[in-house]
Design an enzyme around this catalytic site. Structure first.
Site, PDB file in Angstrom:
ATOM      1  N   CYS A 397       0.838  -1.196   0.000  1.00  0.00           N
ATOM      2  CA  CYS A 397       0.000   0.000   0.000  1.00  0.00           C
ATOM      3  C   CYS A 397       0.882   1.259   0.000  1.00  0.00           C
ATOM      4  O   CYS A 397       1.482   1.574  -1.019  1.00  0.00           O
ATOM      5  CB  CYS A 397      -0.983  -0.043   1.168  1.00  0.00           C
ATOM      6  SG  CYS A 397      -2.466   0.915   0.848  1.00  0.00           S
ATOM      7  N   HIS A 524      -3.524  -5.184   0.408  1.00  0.00           N
ATOM      8  CA  HIS A 524      -2.911  -5.726   1.629  1.00  0.00           C
ATOM      9  C   HIS A 524      -2.994  -7.255   1.613  1.00  0.00           C
ATOM     10  O   HIS A 524      -3.953  -7.820   2.143  1.00  0.00           O
ATOM     11  CB  HIS A 524      -3.645  -5.198   2.861  1.00  0.00           C
ATOM     12  CG  HIS A 524      -3.439  -3.742   3.101  1.00  0.00           C
ATOM     13  ND1 HIS A 524      -2.460  -3.265   3.947  1.00  0.00           N
ATOM     14  CD2 HIS A 524      -4.069  -2.662   2.595  1.00  0.00           C
ATOM     15  CE1 HIS A 524      -2.514  -1.934   3.957  1.00  0.00           C
ATOM     16  NE2 HIS A 524      -3.481  -1.547   3.146  1.00  0.00           N
ATOM     17  N   GLU A 526      -1.584  -9.334   3.343  1.00  0.00           N
ATOM     18  CA  GLU A 526      -1.450  -9.943   4.679  1.00  0.00           C
ATOM     19  C   GLU A 526      -2.776 -10.411   5.265  1.00  0.00           C
ATOM     20  O   GLU A 526      -2.813 -11.341   6.067  1.00  0.00           O
ATOM     21  CB  GLU A 526      -0.764  -8.963   5.652  1.00  0.00           C
ATOM     22  CG  GLU A 526      -1.545  -7.709   6.028  1.00  0.00           C
ATOM     23  CD  GLU A 526      -1.287  -6.528   5.104  1.00  0.00           C
ATOM     24  OE1 GLU A 526      -0.905  -6.760   3.941  1.00  0.00           O
ATOM     25  OE2 GLU A 526      -1.489  -5.379   5.539  1.00  0.00           O
TER      26      GLU A 526
HETATM   27  N1  GLN Z   1      -1.887   6.640   2.851  1.00  0.00           N
HETATM   28  C1  GLN Z   1      -1.969   5.878   1.653  1.00  0.00           C
HETATM   29  C2  GLN Z   1      -3.335   5.990   0.986  1.00  0.00           C
HETATM   30  O1  GLN Z   1      -4.298   6.373   1.581  1.00  0.00           O
HETATM   31  C3  GLN Z   1      -1.649   4.433   1.927  1.00  0.00           C
HETATM   32  C4  GLN Z   1      -2.658   3.772   2.772  1.00  0.00           C
HETATM   33  C5  GLN Z   1      -2.185   2.452   3.325  1.00  0.00           C
HETATM   34  O2  GLN Z   1      -0.986   2.188   3.335  1.00  0.00           O
HETATM   35  N2  GLN Z   1      -3.085   1.645   3.843  1.00  0.00           N
HETATM   36  O3  GLN Z   1      -3.458   5.663  -0.169  1.00  0.00           O
END
Ligand code: GLN
Length: 606
Positions: A397, A524, A526
């Protein structure tokens, strides 16, 4: 439907979540279908607006629910997929009652905690318990309900009252209460003390709930006379008192419960008779393997480090699942991203040196998700280090966004390339706010939950790790995305966007083909890793970090061509979809998660 309620007494942090998950697993091993509900008596509607550094990670479900991390434990232990409604909070209950009141549904009545809030809680439990979560049709046999907090908390009172009424309503053979408590040992005399448990059971009874089983946390197994005393004072038969003594690895907990015949007590309490013995062969084998792991694999986690490892719980679990699959003992080196920055070199050179030594000693680098601009420069430096030195890298992310920014700065020479999250005025916005987002409302307004990613480079490493499927479904939680207008420029310089959404305008997976393992993902992975079924991309990271990637890919029938030798997989993207967004070829395989049946991990704390 049968219900098992798990409550906690004496102190918080007894591992109620792991105990409830283990009970679920034990019942599943007895051949029952199990679902679960977590009750969090706080006022927040969901965990989405809560800081992971205070409360632990925000777990994300397929349906986009942002929930308590215990739901992650349930999903991993029971291999199920829960819904947002499986996490009840005071906020959700009150909101539903107030919505009804505004609609006029209470027909002029005074709306009160009892009976309206307590009824709403019971209706919610009955409704959600019926939702199938294991991929089969129809409701499960047993619903494990975990009540967060400790008996006596003001916040949980309406829930206790509701559950008291509920247990009476569904009847004794359909409801089993397991109270998790603490039996401290006074060091000077080494005596196991029962008084705190006595008090907490008395509190429970005073609130109208009667425990069927006591699960006592203690350093060692309870002595027989201690059990007898607890039985006498708490009115719980001695055979229904189990000890959850300290174990090196939480995978032992279901085994501890089985060894003490907790399943027999629960099945009896639920009028289910004694079915067959729990089938935990594979689980036991994994636990043993994990206990004996010896050769280390060091992964540098470059994030916001505050000492609360629960903030990255699922990432740690996913790393562990993958490490055990590769038969390595996982060592996570926590690096606070800002310690890698020039400012730290000036202010505290020792800290700076230690952070860089740690990074350089790692076999792989992981930059997890995050929000806000603290430590961004340090994360960029970590990605640069991994890219330039052929160190295996996984960016999740924000970690992926960081990798793109770093590449734009270092390779394209766009020195002010940035995300508009960190610098709204950058002239080279390579990461931008997504058009559908909200800048005024924080709760539940991100791009959340399961979304599909199509591979558009057929033989890239990530596609192979996923088992050569044409698309995968993974969970998301973000507001920003890679700027679609800069893709061509980035790809021409060698950074490939190998996975995209159905429109092909939203970037999901980025890879550097001429690197041993450099992968960034907008999602994600995970959240869907399971013991025995490690997430494909975590497996890739760990395998690359211990020189097993070739073997892993080979085992999957994809011997990767010379990686050190430049372009491993060629640069020409092979579209798996048409440019109008429709899919050209889809073999229907859903999320080919690598499975070798070996994942299990060590754990220090519950
Ligand atoms: N802050 C970034 C976004 O909103 C990444 C978010 C995250 O890592 N979950 O896109």
């Amino acid at each position: 439907m049968k219900y098992v309620l798990v409550t906690g007494g004496v102190v918080s942090g007894l591992g109620k979540g792991v105990t409830a998950s283990s009970i679920g697993l034990l019942l599943k091993a007895c051949g029952l279908r199990v679902t679960s509900i977590k009750i969090d008596p706080y006022l927040n509607t969901d965990a989405g607006t809560m800081s992971p550094f205070e409360h632990g990670e925000v777990f994300v479900l397929d349906d986009g629910g942002e929930v308590d991390l215990d739901l992650g434990n349930y999903e991993r232990f029971l291999d199920i997929k829960l819904t947002r409604d499986n996490n009840i909070t005071t906020g959700k209950i009150y909101q539903s009652v107030i919505d009804k009141e505004r609609k006029g549904d209470y027909l002029g009545k005074t709306v009160q905690v009892v009976p309206h809030i307590t009824d709403a809680i019971q209706e919610w439990i009955e409704r959600v318990a019926k939702i199938p979560v294991d991929g089969q049709e129809g409701p499960a046999d047993v619903c494990v309900i975990e009540l967060g907090g400790t008996i006596g908390d003001i916040e949980s009172m309406p829930f206790i009252e509701a559950l008291g009424q509920f247990s009476y309503r569904v009847g004794p053979g359909n409801f089993c209460l397991i109270h998790v408590s603490l039996v401290p040992v006074i060091n000077v005399v080494g005596e196991q003390k029962t008084k705190p448990t006595q008090h907490s059971v008395r509190g429970l009874r005073g609130l109208g709930l009667t425990p069927n089983i006591l699960a006592c946390r203690s350093t060692n197994a309870l002595e027989e006379n201690v059990k007898a005393k607890l039985a006498q004072f708490c009115h719980v038969p001695a055979e229904n008192i189990v000890t959850l003594y300290d174990v090196p690895n939480i995978w032992h907990v279901p085994l501890l419960l089985r060894d003490q015949k907790a399943h027999e007590a629960i099945l009896k309490g639920l009028n289910l008779g004694v079915t067959r013995e729990p089938e935990l062969k594979e689980w036991t084998a994994r636990t043993i393997v994990s206990d004996k792991l010896h050769d280390p694999v060091r992964i540098a986690m470059v994030g916001k480090y505050t000492g609360l490892s629960d903030s990255y719980l699922s990432v740690l679990k996913a790393l562990l699942h993958a490490s055990v699959a590769c038969r390595r003992k996982l060592i996570v080196e926590w690096i606070a991203a800002c310690d890698l920055e020039d400012m730290t070199a000036e202010e505290t050179p020792d800290v700076y040196k230690a952070a860089w030594d740690c990074l350089k000693g790692a076999d792989g680098v992981l930059v997890p998700g995050g929000f806000g601009d603290r430590g961004v420069q340090g994360k960029i430096l970590a990605a640069k280090y991994a890219r330039e030195n052929n160190v295996p890298f996984l960016g999740i992310c924000m970690g992926m966004q960081i990798a793109v920014i770093e590449f734009a700065r270092s390779v394209l020479g766009l020195h002010d390339a940035n995300s508009t999250e960190f610098d709204p005025d950058t002239t080279n916005p390579c990461v931008i706010f997504m058009p559908e987002g909200s800048k005024t409302h924080m709760g539940g307004t991100m791009r959340l939950g399961s979304r599909r990613t199509y591979f558009n480079v057929a033989d890239c490493t990530s596609a192979k790790l996923y088992g050569n499927v044409s698309f995968i479904d993974e969970r998301h939680r973000h507001r920003y995305e890679v700027n679609p207008n800069m893709i061509l420029q980035l790809e021409n310089a060698g950074l490939l966007f190998v996975g995209r959404d159905e429109t092909s305008r939203r970037m999901e997976i980025v890879e550097l083909p001429d690197h041993p393992y450099f992968v960034g993902v907008q999602f994600h992975p995970e959240f869907k890793s399971r013991p025995g079924k490690p997430s494909a991309l975590f497996l890739g990271l760990i395998a690359a970090a211990c020189q097993q990637l070739e073997t892993v890919l080979h085992d999957k029938g994809h011997l990767r061509k010379s990686v050190t030798n430049g372009m491993a997989n060629g640069h020409s993207p092979v579209r798996a979809y048409k440019n109008d967004g429709t899919i050209k070829s889809s073999n229907g395989t859903v999320n080919g998660v690598y499975s070798n049946g070996n994942g299990i991990h060590l754990e220090r704390n519950w």
